[in-house]
Design an enzyme around this catalytic site. Sequence first.
Site, PDB file in Angstrom:
ATOM      1  N   TYR A   1      -2.716  -5.080 110.120  1.00 56.44           N
ATOM      2  CA  TYR A   1      -4.034  -5.725 110.010  1.00 56.44           C
ATOM      3  C   TYR A   1      -4.334  -6.616 111.218  1.00 56.44           C
ATOM      4  O   TYR A   1      -5.474  -7.039 111.402  1.00 56.44           O
ATOM      5  CB  TYR A   1      -4.119  -6.583 108.740  1.00 56.44           C
ATOM      6  CG  TYR A   1      -3.894  -5.859 107.441  1.00 56.44           C
ATOM      7  CD1 TYR A   1      -3.815  -4.472 107.364  1.00 56.44           C
ATOM      8  CD2 TYR A   1      -3.738  -6.578 106.257  1.00 56.44           C
ATOM      9  CE1 TYR A   1      -3.594  -3.826 106.161  1.00 56.44           C
ATOM     10  CE2 TYR A   1      -3.526  -5.934 105.053  1.00 56.44           C
ATOM     11  CZ  TYR A   1      -3.443  -4.567 105.006  1.00 56.44           C
ATOM     12  OH  TYR A   1      -3.225  -3.945 103.807  1.00 56.44           O
TER      13      TYR A   1
ATOM     14  N   HIS B   1       5.121  -0.513 104.458  1.00 57.38           N
ATOM     15  CA  HIS B   1       3.691  -0.262 104.275  1.00 57.38           C
ATOM     16  C   HIS B   1       3.398   1.143 103.753  1.00 57.38           C
ATOM     17  O   HIS B   1       2.422   1.351 103.029  1.00 57.38           O
ATOM     18  CB  HIS B   1       2.950  -0.493 105.602  1.00 57.38           C
ATOM     19  CG  HIS B   1       1.511  -0.838 105.437  1.00 57.38           C
ATOM     20  ND1 HIS B   1       0.815  -1.612 106.330  1.00 57.38           N
ATOM     21  CD2 HIS B   1       0.611  -0.517 104.486  1.00 57.38           C
ATOM     22  CE1 HIS B   1      -0.430  -1.752 105.931  1.00 57.38           C
ATOM     23  NE2 HIS B   1      -0.588  -1.094 104.816  1.00 57.38           N
TER      24      HIS B   1
END
Length: 273
Positions: free
Chosen positions: A48, A106
């Site tokens: 991010y 992730h």
Amino acid sequence: MLSATLKLPSGYVIPRVGFGVYQNSDAVPAVLEAFKAGYRHIDSAQAYHNEAQVGKAFRQSGLKREDVYITSKINSPDHGYVRTLKGVDASLEEFSFDYLDLYLIHSPLSGRDLRLATYKALVEAKAAGKLKSIGVSNYGIKHIEEIRDAGYELPSVNQIELHPFCQQRQIVKYCVANNIAVEAYCPIMRGQRFDHPILVKISKKHDKDIAQILIRWSLQRDYIPLPKSATPSRIQSNFQVFDWELDVADMDELNGLDLGKDGAVSWNPVDAP
């Protein structure tokens, strides 16, 4: 009344609603607004590119570190034992924290060997006190079984796409049976299907907006939803989900909306080889 926290298998307590910061290139104002609204759980990731901003917002908030739950994740291009150990240290440096509350793999996209090497590194980083709890994201049953077969502790959390139209029942059932907490990303479906007649009807019935209905559904399914927004009013309303409830008929109707994989609004790589 539904508890605002949940105890993880690791023994630590996690707030039941988190604030997502995916695709938020300037996360400081949104995270500060989230803290004002009552959120104490922020879900970030290396991918991010806003770990430093989350850390900055925390320091501006005046909150104590022990009162805030911070998650990050290591992305598949950075998987591997050595790279993961370095990645954990890099995240801590970005946040300017001594530890993170939760750290996730992730996705399972790197393949079995790298997945397991990455998980081994997370187990060691946890033992070193750098991480309180460890877990995975977008993992299917076979990915978690790899961890079990390798003799490692099972993850405390599996974070997957979850909402009434994408319920991922097989992996959810597996996680519940194995005491793995289920986090729900995209719980408000990125604003898609908000015109669905069942959502509209239940929204009007309770005088709540559709995002609140979806978040409350997630809570009543015992998930940990991670709504995101950059709009202050939405950030606030998305957290106003604890003092009312959906009834059995509402839940039955929402549970009946499942479209399986066709209902996904995100990448949802739980079937990765």
